[in-house]
Motif scaffolding. Structure first.
Motif, PDB file in Angstrom:
ATOM      1  N   ALA A  49      59.896  35.036  38.338  1.00  0.00           N
ATOM      2  CA  ALA A  49      60.380  36.661  38.563  1.00  0.00           C
ATOM      3  C   ALA A  49      59.178  37.208  39.068  1.00  0.00           C
ATOM      4  O   ALA A  49      58.088  36.963  38.949  1.00  0.00           O
ATOM      5  CB  ALA A  49      60.836  37.336  36.959  1.00  0.00           C
ATOM      6  N   ALA A  50      59.591  38.446  39.669  1.00  0.00           N
ATOM      7  CA  ALA A  50      58.745  39.178  40.436  1.00  0.00           C
ATOM      8  C   ALA A  50      59.202  40.833  40.300  1.00  0.00           C
ATOM      9  O   ALA A  50      60.374  40.903  40.290  1.00  0.00           O
ATOM     10  CB  ALA A  50      58.496  39.031  41.984  1.00  0.00           C
ATOM     11  N   ILE A  51      58.017  41.646  40.038  1.00  0.00           N
ATOM     12  CA  ILE A  51      58.361  42.810  40.338  1.00  0.00           C
ATOM     13  C   ILE A  51      57.560  43.680  41.251  1.00  0.00           C
ATOM     14  O   ILE A  51      55.983  43.345  41.441  1.00  0.00           O
ATOM     15  CB  ILE A  51      57.866  43.524  38.815  1.00  0.00           C
ATOM     16  CG1 ILE A  51      58.629  45.028  38.731  1.00  0.00           C
ATOM     17  CG2 ILE A  51      56.617  43.391  38.319  1.00  0.00           C
ATOM     18  CD1 ILE A  51      58.820  45.320  37.195  1.00  0.00           C
ATOM     19  N   THR A  58      62.848  44.165  41.975  1.00  0.00           N
ATOM     20  CA  THR A  58      62.616  42.853  40.950  1.00  0.00           C
ATOM     21  C   THR A  58      63.263  41.558  41.937  1.00  0.00           C
ATOM     22  O   THR A  58      64.066  41.907  42.643  1.00  0.00           O
ATOM     23  CB  THR A  58      63.372  42.953  39.623  1.00  0.00           C
ATOM     24  OG1 THR A  58      64.715  43.224  39.911  1.00  0.00           O
ATOM     25  CG2 THR A  58      62.660  43.925  38.874  1.00  0.00           C
ATOM     26  N   TYR A  59      62.655  40.496  41.416  1.00  0.00           N
ATOM     27  CA  TYR A  59      63.182  39.208  41.901  1.00  0.00           C
ATOM     28  C   TYR A  59      63.343  38.407  40.753  1.00  0.00           C
ATOM     29  O   TYR A  59      62.448  38.573  39.897  1.00  0.00           O
ATOM     30  CB  TYR A  59      62.310  38.534  43.013  1.00  0.00           C
ATOM     31  CG  TYR A  59      62.650  36.962  42.993  1.00  0.00           C
ATOM     32  CD1 TYR A  59      61.842  36.167  42.497  1.00  0.00           C
ATOM     33  CD2 TYR A  59      63.456  36.590  43.988  1.00  0.00           C
ATOM     34  CE1 TYR A  59      62.138  34.754  42.520  1.00  0.00           C
ATOM     35  CE2 TYR A  59      63.983  35.424  44.187  1.00  0.00           C
ATOM     36  CZ  TYR A  59      63.053  34.463  43.498  1.00  0.00           C
ATOM     37  OH  TYR A  59      63.529  32.929  43.407  1.00  0.00           O
ATOM     38  N   TYR A  60      64.547  37.608  40.367  1.00  0.00           N
ATOM     39  CA  TYR A  60      64.464  36.339  39.529  1.00  0.00           C
ATOM     40  C   TYR A  60      65.078  35.161  40.385  1.00  0.00           C
ATOM     41  O   TYR A  60      65.807  34.983  41.175  1.00  0.00           O
ATOM     42  CB  TYR A  60      65.687  36.724  38.511  1.00  0.00           C
ATOM     43  CG  TYR A  60      65.195  38.234  37.754  1.00  0.00           C
ATOM     44  CD1 TYR A  60      65.771  39.158  38.239  1.00  0.00           C
ATOM     45  CD2 TYR A  60      64.216  37.972  36.743  1.00  0.00           C
ATOM     46  CE1 TYR A  60      65.438  40.360  37.649  1.00  0.00           C
ATOM     47  CE2 TYR A  60      64.150  39.020  35.910  1.00  0.00           C
ATOM     48  CZ  TYR A  60      64.634  40.372  36.240  1.00  0.00           C
ATOM     49  OH  TYR A  60      64.050  41.489  35.641  1.00  0.00           O
ATOM     50  N   VAL A  64      66.816  31.505  36.021  1.00  0.00           N
ATOM     51  CA  VAL A  64      66.387  32.369  34.888  1.00  0.00           C
ATOM     52  C   VAL A  64      67.456  33.545  35.167  1.00  0.00           C
ATOM     53  O   VAL A  64      67.427  34.554  34.231  1.00  0.00           O
ATOM     54  CB  VAL A  64      65.072  32.638  34.622  1.00  0.00           C
ATOM     55  CG1 VAL A  64      64.433  31.423  34.606  1.00  0.00           C
ATOM     56  CG2 VAL A  64      64.559  33.430  35.864  1.00  0.00           C
ATOM     57  N   LYS A  65      67.859  33.698  36.215  1.00  0.00           N
ATOM     58  CA  LYS A  65      68.737  35.124  36.506  1.00  0.00           C
ATOM     59  C   LYS A  65      69.905  35.415  35.415  1.00  0.00           C
ATOM     60  O   LYS A  65      70.703  34.257  34.981  1.00  0.00           O
ATOM     61  CB  LYS A  65      69.360  35.112  37.616  1.00  0.00           C
ATOM     62  CG  LYS A  65      69.895  36.291  38.462  1.00  0.00           C
ATOM     63  CD  LYS A  65      69.871  36.367  39.895  1.00  0.00           C
ATOM     64  CE  LYS A  65      70.135  37.721  40.402  1.00  0.00           C
ATOM     65  NZ  LYS A  65      70.558  37.768  41.799  1.00  0.00           N
ATOM     66  N   LEU A  81      57.533  39.512  30.415  1.00  0.00           N
ATOM     67  CA  LEU A  81      58.649  38.966  30.740  1.00  0.00           C
ATOM     68  C   LEU A  81      59.498  38.550  29.522  1.00  0.00           C
ATOM     69  O   LEU A  81      58.830  37.798  28.774  1.00  0.00           O
ATOM     70  CB  LEU A  81      58.175  37.479  31.593  1.00  0.00           C
ATOM     71  CG  LEU A  81      59.478  36.558  32.076  1.00  0.00           C
ATOM     72  CD1 LEU A  81      60.159  37.274  33.174  1.00  0.00           C
ATOM     73  CD2 LEU A  81      58.976  35.445  32.482  1.00  0.00           C
ATOM     74  N   GLU A  82      60.616  38.808  29.445  1.00  0.00           N
ATOM     75  CA  GLU A  82      61.739  38.533  28.260  1.00  0.00           C
ATOM     76  C   GLU A  82      62.436  37.570  28.535  1.00  0.00           C
ATOM     77  O   GLU A  82      62.965  37.546  29.850  1.00  0.00           O
ATOM     78  CB  GLU A  82      62.274  39.757  27.881  1.00  0.00           C
ATOM     79  CG  GLU A  82      63.368  39.623  26.772  1.00  0.00           C
ATOM     80  CD  GLU A  82      64.352  40.852  26.364  1.00  0.00           C
ATOM     81  OE1 GLU A  82      64.060  41.784  26.796  1.00  0.00           O
ATOM     82  OE2 GLU A  82      65.199  40.720  25.789  1.00  0.00           O
ATOM     83  N   LEU A  83      62.455  36.439  27.896  1.00  0.00           N
ATOM     84  CA  LEU A  83      63.393  35.291  28.257  1.00  0.00           C
ATOM     85  C   LEU A  83      64.302  35.102  27.036  1.00  0.00           C
ATOM     86  O   LEU A  83      63.845  34.969  25.941  1.00  0.00           O
ATOM     87  CB  LEU A  83      62.441  34.134  28.421  1.00  0.00           C
ATOM     88  CG  LEU A  83      61.715  33.867  29.852  1.00  0.00           C
ATOM     89  CD1 LEU A  83      60.691  32.816  29.695  1.00  0.00           C
ATOM     90  CD2 LEU A  83      62.497  33.843  30.961  1.00  0.00           C
ATOM     91  N   ASN A  84      65.564  34.889  27.351  1.00  0.00           N
ATOM     92  CA  ASN A  84      66.658  34.709  26.388  1.00  0.00           C
ATOM     93  C   ASN A  84      67.272  33.625  26.676  1.00  0.00           C
ATOM     94  O   ASN A  84      67.289  32.883  27.784  1.00  0.00           O
ATOM     95  CB  ASN A  84      67.461  36.023  26.351  1.00  0.00           C
ATOM     96  CG  ASN A  84      66.939  37.514  26.192  1.00  0.00           C
ATOM     97  OD1 ASN A  84      66.201  37.381  25.130  1.00  0.00           O
ATOM     98  ND2 ASN A  84      67.090  38.180  27.087  1.00  0.00           N
ATOM     99  N   ASN A  85      67.896  33.122  25.512  1.00  0.00           N
ATOM    100  CA  ASN A  85      68.879  31.918  25.580  1.00  0.00           C
ATOM    101  C   ASN A  85      67.956  30.813  26.288  1.00  0.00           C
ATOM    102  O   ASN A  85      68.204  29.958  27.236  1.00  0.00           O
ATOM    103  CB  ASN A  85      70.173  32.167  26.665  1.00  0.00           C
ATOM    104  CG  ASN A  85      71.088  31.041  26.327  1.00  0.00           C
ATOM    105  OD1 ASN A  85      71.044  30.359  25.383  1.00  0.00           O
ATOM    106  ND2 ASN A  85      72.077  30.648  27.203  1.00  0.00           N
ATOM    107  N   LEU A  86      66.801  30.666  25.707  1.00  0.00           N
ATOM    108  CA  LEU A  86      65.590  29.537  26.206  1.00  0.00           C
ATOM    109  C   LEU A  86      66.411  28.095  26.286  1.00  0.00           C
ATOM    110  O   LEU A  86      67.060  27.882  25.126  1.00  0.00           O
ATOM    111  CB  LEU A  86      64.810  29.401  25.493  1.00  0.00           C
ATOM    112  CG  LEU A  86      63.764  30.841  25.741  1.00  0.00           C
ATOM    113  CD1 LEU A  86      62.668  31.190  24.823  1.00  0.00           C
ATOM    114  CD2 LEU A  86      63.098  30.490  27.230  1.00  0.00           C
ATOM    115  N   GLN A  87      66.281  27.293  27.191  1.00  0.00           N
ATOM    116  CA  GLN A  87      66.680  25.993  27.216  1.00  0.00           C
ATOM    117  C   GLN A  87      65.547  25.135  27.576  1.00  0.00           C
ATOM    118  O   GLN A  87      64.379  25.343  27.801  1.00  0.00           O
ATOM    119  CB  GLN A  87      67.578  25.902  28.581  1.00  0.00           C
ATOM    120  CG  GLN A  87      68.830  26.967  28.351  1.00  0.00           C
ATOM    121  CD  GLN A  87      69.311  27.232  29.809  1.00  0.00           C
ATOM    122  OE1 GLN A  87      69.045  26.292  30.487  1.00  0.00           O
ATOM    123  NE2 GLN A  87      70.231  28.211  29.837  1.00  0.00           N
ATOM    124  N   SER A  88      65.746  23.831  27.307  1.00  0.00           N
ATOM    125  CA  SER A  88      64.531  22.866  27.503  1.00  0.00           C
ATOM    126  C   SER A  88      63.912  23.033  28.694  1.00  0.00           C
ATOM    127  O   SER A  88      62.694  22.561  28.874  1.00  0.00           O
ATOM    128  CB  SER A  88      65.010  21.386  26.889  1.00  0.00           C
ATOM    129  OG  SER A  88      66.135  20.954  27.803  1.00  0.00           O
TER     130      SER A  88
END
Length: 119
Positions: A49-51, A58-60, A64-65, A81-88
């Motif tokens: 991601a970028a800001i 912003t860019y995703y 992760v979008k 950076l907030e990350l949700n629904n994290l995956q392996s």
């Protein structure tokens, strides 16, 4: 001395959430766009991601979008950076880098913070 320090990583179960922080010092933080990048074991740098200088820019990455939110607080020189629904597949060392267009290993970055997603 320009410096970035990443914190907030840890071990998270699949589906969980984390907020990473990056504290900047030694340069005028508000004058720089910033990136979050990550490096999984055996893989190259991936721009996450970028800001921009303006928080509305912003860019995703497609990976992760919809699950990530990048933000900045210029009053405290901190990038988030907030990350949700994290995956392996999110398991990696996460770094912040200085400059909107700088997201390769040679960019100014900190020591990184490890995110491990595992049940």
């Amino acid at each position: 001395e320009e410096r970035l320090v990443e914190t907030g990583g840890g071990l998270v179960r699949p589906g969980g959430s984390l907020t990473l922080s990056c504290t900047a010092s030694g340069f005028k933080f508000r004058d720089y766009g910033m990136n979050w990048v990550r490096q999984a074991p055996g893989k190259g740098f991936e721009r996450v991601a970028a800001i921009g200088i303006s928080p509305s820019a912003t860019y995703y990455a497609p990976s992760v979008k919809g699950r990530a939110t990048i933000s900045r607080d210029d009053a405290t020189n901190t990038l988030y950076l907030e990350l949700n629904n994290l995956q392996s597949s999110d398991t990696a060392m996460y770094y912040c880098t200085q400059g909107y267009d700088c997201y390769v290993p040679s960019c100014l970055k900190g020591q990184g913070t490890q995110v491990t997603v595992s049940s």
